[in-house]
Design an enzyme around this catalytic site. Structure first.
Site, mmCIF file in Angstrom:
data_model
loop_
_atom_site.group_PDB
_atom_site.id
_atom_site.type_symbol
_atom_site.label_atom_id
_atom_site.label_comp_id
_atom_site.label_asym_id
_atom_site.label_seq_id
_atom_site.Cartn_x
_atom_site.Cartn_y
_atom_site.Cartn_z
ATOM 1 N N SER A 1 0.856 -1.194 0.000
ATOM 2 C CA SER A 1 0.000 0.000 0.000
ATOM 3 C C SER A 1 0.886 1.236 0.000
ATOM 4 O O SER A 1 1.617 1.495 0.967
ATOM 5 C CB SER A 1 -0.892 -0.009 1.241
ATOM 6 O OG SER A 1 -1.502 1.246 1.381
ATOM 7 N N ASP B 1 -4.699 3.953 -2.129
ATOM 8 C CA ASP B 1 -5.730 4.441 -1.210
ATOM 9 C C ASP B 1 -6.154 5.870 -1.525
ATOM 10 O O ASP B 1 -5.395 6.811 -1.266
ATOM 11 C CB ASP B 1 -5.198 4.410 0.229
ATOM 12 C CG ASP B 1 -5.150 3.004 0.799
ATOM 13 O OD1 ASP B 1 -6.167 2.293 0.729
ATOM 14 O OD2 ASP B 1 -4.079 2.620 1.320
ATOM 15 N N HIS C 1 -8.570 1.732 -3.889
ATOM 16 C CA HIS C 1 -9.450 1.638 -2.722
ATOM 17 C C HIS C 1 -10.065 3.015 -2.505
ATOM 18 O O HIS C 1 -9.387 3.939 -2.044
ATOM 19 C CB HIS C 1 -8.606 1.196 -1.511
ATOM 20 C CG HIS C 1 -9.378 1.049 -0.246
ATOM 21 N ND1 HIS C 1 -8.767 0.810 0.973
ATOM 22 C CD2 HIS C 1 -10.704 1.095 0.021
ATOM 23 C CE1 HIS C 1 -9.690 0.736 1.916
ATOM 24 N NE2 HIS C 1 -10.865 0.912 1.376
ATOM 25 N N GLY D 1 -8.295 5.052 6.896
ATOM 26 C CA GLY D 1 -7.812 6.430 6.879
ATOM 27 C C GLY D 1 -6.342 6.616 7.204
ATOM 28 O O GLY D 1 -5.787 7.645 6.877
ATOM 29 N N GLY E 1 -0.261 2.252 9.591
ATOM 30 C CA GLY E 1 0.468 2.155 10.851
ATOM 31 C C GLY E 1 -0.377 1.868 12.076
ATOM 32 O O GLY E 1 0.113 1.952 13.193
ATOM 33 N N ASP F 1 -7.168 -5.689 4.895
ATOM 34 C CA ASP F 1 -6.477 -4.401 4.763
ATOM 35 C C ASP F 1 -6.361 -3.714 6.119
ATOM 36 O O ASP F 1 -7.367 -3.307 6.711
ATOM 37 C CB ASP F 1 -7.265 -3.514 3.772
ATOM 38 C CG ASP F 1 -6.564 -2.189 3.480
ATOM 39 O OD1 ASP F 1 -5.417 -1.991 3.924
ATOM 40 O OD2 ASP F 1 -7.181 -1.347 2.795
ATOM 41 N N GLY F 2 -5.131 -3.577 6.593
ATOM 42 C CA GLY F 2 -4.882 -2.816 7.813
ATOM 43 C C GLY F 2 -4.122 -3.597 8.876
ATOM 44 O O GLY F 2 -4.562 -4.662 9.296
ATOM 45 N N GLY F 3 -2.971 -3.091 9.264
ATOM 46 C CA GLY F 3 -2.209 -3.698 10.349
ATOM 47 C C GLY F 3 -1.636 -5.069 10.034
ATOM 48 O O GLY F 3 -1.335 -5.843 10.951
HETATM 49 C C1 DX5 Z 1 -6.013 2.245 5.662
HETATM 50 C C2 DX5 Z 1 -5.648 1.866 4.251
HETATM 51 C C3 DX5 Z 1 -4.637 0.793 4.191
HETATM 52 C C4 DX5 Z 1 -3.320 1.180 4.809
HETATM 53 C C5 DX5 Z 1 -2.604 -0.035 5.277
HETATM 54 O O1 DX5 Z 1 -7.133 3.014 5.639
HETATM 55 O O2 DX5 Z 1 -6.798 1.410 3.552
HETATM 56 O O3 DX5 Z 1 -4.472 0.317 2.870
HETATM 57 O O4 DX5 Z 1 -2.496 1.905 3.924
HETATM 58 O O5 DX5 Z 1 -1.456 0.340 5.977
HETATM 59 P P1 DX5 Z 1 -0.917 -0.535 7.194
HETATM 60 O O6 DX5 Z 1 -0.508 -1.871 6.613
HETATM 61 O O7 DX5 Z 1 0.241 0.234 7.717
HETATM 62 O O8 DX5 Z 1 -2.027 -0.692 8.192
HETATM 63 ZN ZN ZN Z 2 -6.635 0.441 1.632
#
Ligand code: DX5
Ligand code: ZN
Length: 200
Positions: free
Chosen positions: A6, A30, A62, A139, A142, A172-174
């Site tokens: 991402s 994103d 996204h 949004g 990290g 998606d996320g973390g």
């Molecule tokens: C969050 C985004 C993600 C984000 C993921 O709203 O949709 O795609 O960039 O980043 P990490 O992997 O750091 O959570």
């Molecule tokens: Zn995303």
């Protein structure tokens, strides 16, 4: 199993170099409008620049925006866009939007926030190529993975087997390397990785 970087977590000032050095050919893109989510990121202008400067890189778009219907046409017009994910939340005519994306020659996906249950999207699952389970509040990169979202991945995998749906399950996320094994076992196919990918 597929890991998709991402670029929200990348250093934008050095983005093209990072992509070339690491031979990345598919990125999660994103789009944030400062309304659906607090921050503003980037949009179709940057996607168009990718098309010209980095034509070998495909985009997984996204849309974290309020006016989804206004944004879709911009991305349908770009050759490098392979998939568009719209949110369940904040949109009304999901089927129309999903159909518009597929008719435009792209894969269509539905994303659900951590508060939304898979039951809410059951009736549209036959019309999507992917379901994106947000495992953080959308949004920001990290943030930490929300463990309670695992049961939603399981449920979506169960629906797929029971009803013969064809979608892939994205998380998606973390996402960390340690989580991927566990999440694959319960049915996840694709992992969006921001900070762990670009900060390593
Ligand atoms: C969050 C985004 C993600 C984000 C993921 O709203 O949709 O795609 O960039 O980043 P990490 O992997 O750091 O959570
Ligand atoms: Zn995303």
């Amino acid at each position: 199993m597929k890991i998709i970087p991402s670029i929200l977590a990348a250093k934008l000032s050095n983005l093209a170099n990072q992509i070339k050095q690491r031979k990345i050919t598919y990125v999660h893109f994103d789009v944030m409008d400062g309304h659906f989510v607090p921050e503003i990121s980037f949009g179709s202008f940057l996607a168009r620049e990718f098309e010209i400067e980095l034509p070998e890189v495909k985009l997984d778009v996204h849309l974290m925006v309020t006016n989804t219907q206004d944004q879709i046409p911009f991305f349908l017009g770009l050759k490098n866009v392979s998939r568009i994910l719209i949110h369940f939340e904040g949109n009304f005519h999901h089927l129309r939007l999903l159909r518009q994306i597929r008719n435009g020659g792209k894969q269509a996906g539905i994303a659900i926030n951590p508060e939304t249950n898979p039951e809410s999207i059951q009736s549209i699952l036959d019309y999507v190529d992917a379901v994106c389970v947000m495992s953080v509040t959308p949004g920001y990169s990290g943030q930490s993975f929300i463990p309670g979202t695992k049961s939603k991945i399981k449920k979506l995998a169960e629906y797929r087997t029971t009803f013969g749906f064809k979608y892939s399950i994205i998380v998606d996320g973390g996402i960390t390397n340690q989580l991927i094994g566990d999440l694959s076992k319960i049915g996840a196919d694709e992992f969006i990785m921001g900070s762990q990918f670009f900060n390593d």
